[in-house]
Structures are given as C-alpha cells and as structure tokens.
Design a protein around this motif. Structure first.
Motif, mmCIF file in Angstrom:
data_model
loop_
_atom_site.group_PDB
_atom_site.id
_atom_site.type_symbol
_atom_site.label_atom_id
_atom_site.label_comp_id
_atom_site.label_asym_id
_atom_site.label_seq_id
_atom_site.Cartn_x
_atom_site.Cartn_y
_atom_site.Cartn_z
ATOM 1 N N LEU A 453 0.823 -1.208 0.000
ATOM 2 C CA LEU A 453 0.000 0.000 0.000
ATOM 3 C C LEU A 453 0.859 1.260 0.000
ATOM 4 N N PHE A 454 1.868 1.291 0.849
ATOM 5 C CA PHE A 454 2.711 2.479 0.927
ATOM 6 C C PHE A 454 3.533 2.680 -0.339
ATOM 7 N N GLY A 455 3.771 1.606 -1.058
ATOM 8 C CA GLY A 455 4.510 1.715 -2.315
ATOM 9 C C GLY A 455 3.639 2.114 -3.480
ATOM 10 N N THR A 456 2.312 2.119 -3.277
ATOM 11 C CA THR A 456 1.376 2.380 -4.375
ATOM 12 C C THR A 456 0.621 3.680 -4.194
ATOM 13 N N VAL A 643 -14.468 -17.803 -1.647
ATOM 14 C CA VAL A 643 -13.791 -19.065 -1.929
ATOM 15 C C VAL A 643 -14.441 -19.764 -3.116
ATOM 16 N N MET A 644 -15.763 -19.763 -3.188
ATOM 17 C CA MET A 644 -16.448 -20.402 -4.313
ATOM 18 C C MET A 644 -16.171 -19.672 -5.624
ATOM 19 N N LEU A 645 -15.984 -18.354 -5.540
ATOM 20 C CA LEU A 645 -15.601 -17.603 -6.736
ATOM 21 C C LEU A 645 -14.124 -17.781 -7.068
ATOM 22 N N GLY A 646 -13.352 -18.316 -6.116
ATOM 23 C CA GLY A 646 -11.905 -18.379 -6.320
ATOM 24 C C GLY A 646 -11.337 -16.987 -6.515
ATOM 25 N N MET A 647 -11.837 -16.050 -5.707
ATOM 26 C CA MET A 647 -11.568 -14.626 -5.921
ATOM 27 C C MET A 647 -10.331 -14.159 -5.169
ATOM 28 N N ARG A 648 -9.427 -13.559 -5.912
ATOM 29 C CA ARG A 648 -8.229 -12.951 -5.335
ATOM 30 C C ARG A 648 -8.039 -11.574 -5.958
ATOM 31 N N LEU A 649 -7.445 -10.661 -5.199
ATOM 32 C CA LEU A 649 -7.203 -9.308 -5.692
ATOM 33 C C LEU A 649 -5.725 -9.098 -5.969
ATOM 34 N N ASP A 650 -5.404 -8.703 -7.197
ATOM 35 C CA ASP A 650 -4.061 -8.249 -7.551
ATOM 36 C C ASP A 650 -4.092 -6.729 -7.455
ATOM 37 N N TYR A 651 -3.715 -6.222 -6.280
ATOM 38 C CA TYR A 651 -3.902 -4.795 -6.017
ATOM 39 C C TYR A 651 -3.018 -3.939 -6.921
ATOM 40 N N THR A 652 -1.788 -4.342 -7.100
ATOM 41 C CA THR A 652 -0.877 -3.555 -7.924
ATOM 42 C C THR A 652 -1.363 -3.483 -9.367
ATOM 43 N N GLY A 653 -1.835 -4.607 -9.888
ATOM 44 C CA GLY A 653 -2.327 -4.640 -11.258
ATOM 45 C C GLY A 653 -3.787 -4.267 -11.401
#
Length: 716
Positions: A453-456, A643-653
């Motif tokens: 976060l601090f780097g972005t 979990v059922m969505l298999g959802m993950r966040l790529d915050y930088t991208g």
C-alpha cells in the motif's frame, strides 16, 4: 441439535431466557444484560398462579422472539374454574433503543367466558457477569429499594464502583395489584375473555445507568423501525443465490446473525464476539469476523478498525497486559471492572490482535480504496508496528511471542487460549514466552500488505518517505519468512510446528494453526501444497471440518475446547489461505464438510464450535457450552462466497482474479452487489460437465477481471 435457551439482542442490550421465555430462580445465568450487568434476574409469567405449558418456541429471527404457551387446569374448592388448554398465550418480545418490549396476547378457545389472573414476577440482582458465571468475586454494592409509580416501578442499586443502576418496568394498562415480595415485584392483571376473544398486555423493561434513561417509543413504531433496519442491512449486503438450499440457508442465517451481533460504541458498527457471554468487543474475534465479511459488508471493517484504534494501548501496565501500541483483547464495563477487581478495562492479553489489526487495515484499504482511513490510521499503524518489533519480540528471537503478566489475565494468549492448548508431543505444556505459528504469518501479512500500500498510494504530507517505509517493511517481512522456514518446519511431518517455546524448541504437535499461515503468503511452493493436503487428511479433517488438533496426537481429545474440536472460524481462516494459494480442491472439501455439519444445527446456524468426532460415526456432536450465535462462526458461510468464486485481488495490477469452484450439489451461483472500490460487481458461475464457467454481468469497480473464463476441477 437445539439450543436450550432463547436470546435476542440489539446493540448493547440482550435478553437470555429459557424456552418458555422465563428467567427462573435457578436461572443458569439467564437475564437481561447490558454493560456486563444483569438488570433483570427474574421474569416469571403465570396464569392463576401456575406455570403455563410450552407449545412452541422459535429462534429463527434474532431481533424478535415469539413463544406460544397454554394454561394448565385451575381448580377452586375441587371445581375446575379454568379448563386446561383453554388459552393460547403468545409472548412476543424485541429490543429497540435500549428498551425491551414484551407483549402477552391471550386468546380464549373455550366455548364460554373465562376469568383468570395473569401475573408476571420481575426482579433485578444487578450482578456483574463475571459473578453470574462464577469466574470472579469482589466487593459489590446493594439494592436501594423499590419505588412504585402509576405506570410502573423501579428497582434501584448503588454500585460499589460509584455507579447508580436501576431497572425500570412500565406498562400501558393499570394492573389489578402490584406486590413487593422477597422474590421481586409481582404485577397481576385480572382478565375476562368471552369465547374467541383476545386481549394483549404490554410491558417495557429499561436498564438505567446513572442518569441515562432510554426513550420508550410506541410499540408498533419501535418494531417497524427495527424490522426496517434489518431490511436495510439485507439490501446493503452482497446478494448471493445458489441452487443448493443448504448453502442458501447457511448464508441467510449467517447474515442475520451478524446483524444481531453488531454494536456501536461511537466509532462505527462492529461485531461483538458472540451470545450470550461475549456480547462485548474482542480484538481478535471482531477483527477476524470483519475480515470474513469483507466481500459482503466492507464497511464493518471500518467500524472495527476505528473501535480498536480508539482503545489501542498507551502505556506499560502489567495488570492489564498493556503496552504502547497493543490492540486490546477484551473490554468489560461491569461493576467488577469499575472497582478494579478484574483487568478487562480493557484487557490486552492477546498476541495476535495487533498484527491482525494491521492485516484488517491493509485488506480494507485494498478492497475499498479508502486512502483517507489509511492516512487517519498512520499514527496507529506506526505504534502497532513498534509494538510488534519491541514488545512483541520480547526475547529478541525475531518472532512475536507472548507472556502473561497480569495475575488475573490469560496464560495462553492466542486464539486457542485454554490452559492446555499449547502442548508438546510428550504431553508437557509449553512454557512462555511462546511464539505461535499463525502469529508469525499475521505479522508477515501485515508488513507485506502495508508495504504494498505504501509503495502504491500517494498520501500527503509528501515529506513522509513512503517508498522508504515500504521497502523497509518488505525487507522485514522477507527476513521473517526466512527465519520462519528455518525454525518452524518439521521435516518428519512435512508440516510446521504449532509454536516455539521458551527455549525456542518447536512444539511439533500437528494442529490447525498452521493452516492460518497459508493466508499470509509466507508459505510457498511444495511446502504450501503439503499443508493443504494435510488439512484435509483424515487425521485433521473429520468429515465435518478441520479439527483443531490431529487425531493421533497425544493431547488429542475430540470433546476438548481446543485440542480436537472443530471451530467454523478456524476452518474459514484456513479456507482464506487455501483460496489465496489456489488450492481449490481442498477448499471445496472443507466447505462441503461444514455444509454437511450445518444440516444438523438448529436453524442451520453454525455454532462457535462442535466436537471433532469423525462423520463416520454419525451426526456432529454438540459442544455443551458453545456460544450461538457467534460472530466468526456466523461469518464463515459468508466468507464461502469469495472461496467459491476463487476470488483474489491483484492490487498492484488492479485485477480481480476468478477461479470458481463450487461444492457438490451446487451447479449455479449468482453474486450481485459485491462492492469493490467505488463500484460493484455482478457475476454468475455455472458448472457443466465438471467445468466451472463464470460470466460477469456488471463491473463498475474500475478493476479488470482476469483468470480463465472457465476452470476445471476434478469432480469428487
């Protein structure tokens, strides 16, 4: 499995009764509570002096309770004056704005007129909850007497802590008589009903602390406002529908349970730990529940963060296990706390709440882009990081560990806080300072996420060296990861140790704690895969969920609190990690176990915990004193959605990655109104011939959605 009590709650007031709605003389802790004080210790409804019989007692709605009774026979001089089952008696109660409302509606089903007495006995003992539960004692105050009014009465109490407390009871219709007895205040109404006639009597119960007298609203407007608040809560939630009724039931139940557990101390709504005994702020419990709710109600995380920040430790106080920057464990506000007999004002004896506080800040800001909150929290973040590096690492080992200092505090200060939970394979209990495996993962995740976060983000003032701080945190996290791999890995088990003891000796007992570290991203490659496999092996996985301790360990006991039982929230944190690492097959196995367990609990409510017996021997076994509802258990099926969505966040991208996988029996999942940033996302998942596909129906988040549009997983 059914609860043997009924409980309703709204904000900081809750009522606990038996199934008939009464609080008896030997009441097992039943009562009306607020601020850790029992204001109503006796509530007994009688018809012609006799206890009615229970017909029905529903607990499907948390905010309103309806109990149906009928009368027993009454005789005078050997002659029946009221036939049995002549009356239907419906008790309806709810809590709104710090007032408990109860209506008693009586219907005469006799073919002729009946006359009878309805009497209700009230009493208040003003006992501190710690005394009620037999945990502590201390010098307490005394009652100051009963005052009667035309529309009610009050019972007074002068606390040893200098606080005046009162119980005020009012009614709309004048009773036939009000009698003050050694057992309390008995209010009696003379009732005459023609055949099929009905009559209602309403009364209002109000705890008063100091000069704070709650406002009593008209009954109908109060209940409508309460219902409306639940409707608003549901409308503001992520909407989830599937073709698997069991999941739908668990989701709906969890959503309603979380709503009833919300409390606001002035800094925003947050979930208290659970009912009946933990309806107070808990650092660890409230934070984990807020993490579980991120995809359903992200604003709950903000209220939790602000509440925890307000009570952040400021000084070194061994009595309360407090140090500067530390996040509290538990806040109590009863008489014993006010007189200094217990250290819970608040008490800080928790090793994991501080890094989890930082994890929650990081995940909340990633999810919402709320850079204003991040800026507001900078002083609190700095103090929490200083606590981790200075007070948390008390032995200079480079690991965060705990040691009890308060004589009335908690010895084991992780989430498994019972006295026998940290045990070597020899059966010897580990000695403090103890560095728990999951806590190192929380520290790693906190520093890694804040570094990102601090780097972005560009925060003002620009004089702060955000990139320098970001790089330092990244380096600290990586150094911790290297140390962790060297000290915690147990090659013979292909697993990580539960903890390091005072001699830095690994506690090699196989437990669920290691599964929490998957969430942090600190475990990688084949070792992460080994952990995922172990979590669903038969030693740890019962068929209904992941056990707290593996079957076969010397301390394993399926009926224990922490050494073999199953905790839904524990499973959910493991699920977060399995999802984050892409172990979707193992995640589905765990979800299916909990879904199977949910079939056997009243109203499909997952309890705080249940016993860890194998599913091969039959139904899940109820743990005798489990809280229900419990916040992090209620939030577990809500967390299933991510979990059922298999959802993950790529915050930088700025990318949402979806790799859906649904449990057996579910072929369609629809998720709408899921908030992210300033927008929302609607997505639908389907299973066809073992292949999971998703379709994005709306996306106003500003994030792109990545991952394959279809995902194949082996059908079990």
């Amino acid at each position: 499995m059914y609860m043997d009590y009924r409980v309703i709650k709204e904000n900081d007031l809750f009522l606990l009764t038996d199934l008939s709605g009464n609080i008896s003389e030997n009441n097992c802790g039943h009562g009306l509570y607020t601020k850790d004080t029992r204001f109503l210790s006796r509530l007994a409804l009688k018809i012609n002096g006799a206890d009615p019989n229970l017909l029905e007692s529903e607990a499907d709605q948390n905010y309103i309770s309806e109990i149906v009774l009928t009368n027993t026979a009454t005789q005078v001089d050997g002659k029946v004056c009221l036939w049995p089952e002549a009356l239907e008696i419906v008790r309806t109660r709810f809590i709104y704005k710090d007032v408990m409302y109860e209506t008693v509606k009586m219907t005469n089903f006799n073919p002729h007129k009946d006359k009878f007495e309805l009497s209700i006995l009230f009493d208040a003992d003003f006992q501190d909850m710690f005394i009620v539960r037999g945990f502590q004692n201390g010098k307490v105050g005394k009652k100051s007497g009963v005052k009667q009014y035309d529309t009610g009465f009050e019972i007074g109490y002068d606390g040893e802590d200098g606080v005046a407390r009162k119980l005020l009871v009012e009614w709309d219709e004048k009773p036939a008589r009000v009698e003050i007895t050694e057992n309390g205040v008995e209010v009696t109404f003379n009732v005459t009903l023609e055949a099929r006639d009905k009559k209602s009597v309403a009364f209002y119960v109000m705890p008063i602390i100091g000069n704070c007298v709650p406002v009593r609203y008209p009954l109908e407007s109060a209940v409508e406002s309460l219902r409306a608040s639940y409707t608003d809560w549901e409308k503001g939630s992520t909407k989830v529908e599937s073709d698997l009724p069991m999941f739908n039931n668990l989701y709906d139940r969890g959503l309603q349970d979380i709503r009833v557990l919300l409390t606001d101390l002035g800094y925003g709504r947050f979930p208290v730990a659970g009912l009946p005994w933990y309806a107070v702020p808990f650092g660890r419990d409230s934070i984990i529940a807020a993490l579980q709710l991120m995809s359903i109600h992200p604003e709950i995380a903000k209220g939790t963060i602000l509440t925890m920040a307000h009570f952040q430790g400021e000084k070194v106080d061994p009595w309360r296990d407090e140090q500067p920057g530390k996040i509290m464990h538990e806040l109590r506000s009863g008489e014993l706390a006010g007189t200094g007999n217990i250290p819970f004002t608040p008490y800080y004896g928790t090793i994991d709440a501080t890094p989890l506080f930082l994890v929650l800040i990081g995940e909340y800001v990633k999810w919402t882009d709320d850079s204003a909150l991040l800026k507001q929290m900078i002083p609190h973040i700095k103090r929490a990081l200083e606590w981790i590096d200075v007070y948390g690492d008390r032995d200079g080992s480079g690991f965060v560990s705990y040691f009890q200092e308060s004589e009335k505090g908690i010895a084991n200060q992780g989430w498994k806080d019972s006295g026998n939970s940290i045990v070597h394979r020899s059966g010897e209990y580990a000695k403090a300072p103890i560095a728990l495996v999951e806590v190192q993962g929380y520290v790693y995740q906190a520093k890694s996420t804040l570094s990102q976060l601090f780097g972005t983000l560009k925060l003002k003032p620009e004089t702060t060296d955000w990139s320098g701080w970001s790089n330092a945190l990244k380096e600290e996290a990586e150094a911790l990861r290297i140390r962790f791999e060297e000290k915690y890995w147990v090659e013979s088990d292909q697993y990580y140790a539960l903890a390091l003891d005072e001699e830095q000796k690994p506690v090699e007992t196989v437990t669920s704690n290691t599964g929490h570290v998957l969430m942090s991203g600190m475990i990688r490659g084949e070792r992460a895969a080994a952990i995922a496999r172990k979590l669903v092996d038969k030693e740890l996985f019962s068929g209904y969920g992941i056990r707290t301790m593996a079957d076969g360990e010397i301390a394993y006991n399926p009926m224990s609190y922490h050494n073999g039982s199953i905790w839904p929230h524990d499973n959910s944190v493991c699920l977060m990690g399995l999802n984050a690492q892409g172990f979707h097959k193992e995640a589905v196995i765990v979800m299916e176990g909990l879904l199977k367990a949910g079939e056997h609990f009243e109203n499909n409510r997952l309890p705080e915990l249940f016993c860890g017996h194998s599913s091969e021997r039959g139904k899940p076994v109820r743990y005798p004193v489990a809280c229900s509802p419990q916040a992090w258990a209620a939030a577990t099926p809500l967390m299933f959605v991510q979990v059922m969505l298999g959802m993950r966040l790529d915050y930088t991208g700025r990318q949402i990655i979806l790799e859906p996988a649904l449990p057996t029996g579910m072929n369609k999942l629809s998720v709408s109104r899921m908030r992210l940033g300033d927008g929302f996302m609607n997505v639908e998942v389907q299973r066809r011939n073992g292949v999971f596909t998703y379709q994005v129906l709306a996306n106003t988040t500003g994030w792109t959605i990545g991952g394959s549009a279809s995902f194949t997983m082996e059908i079990r």
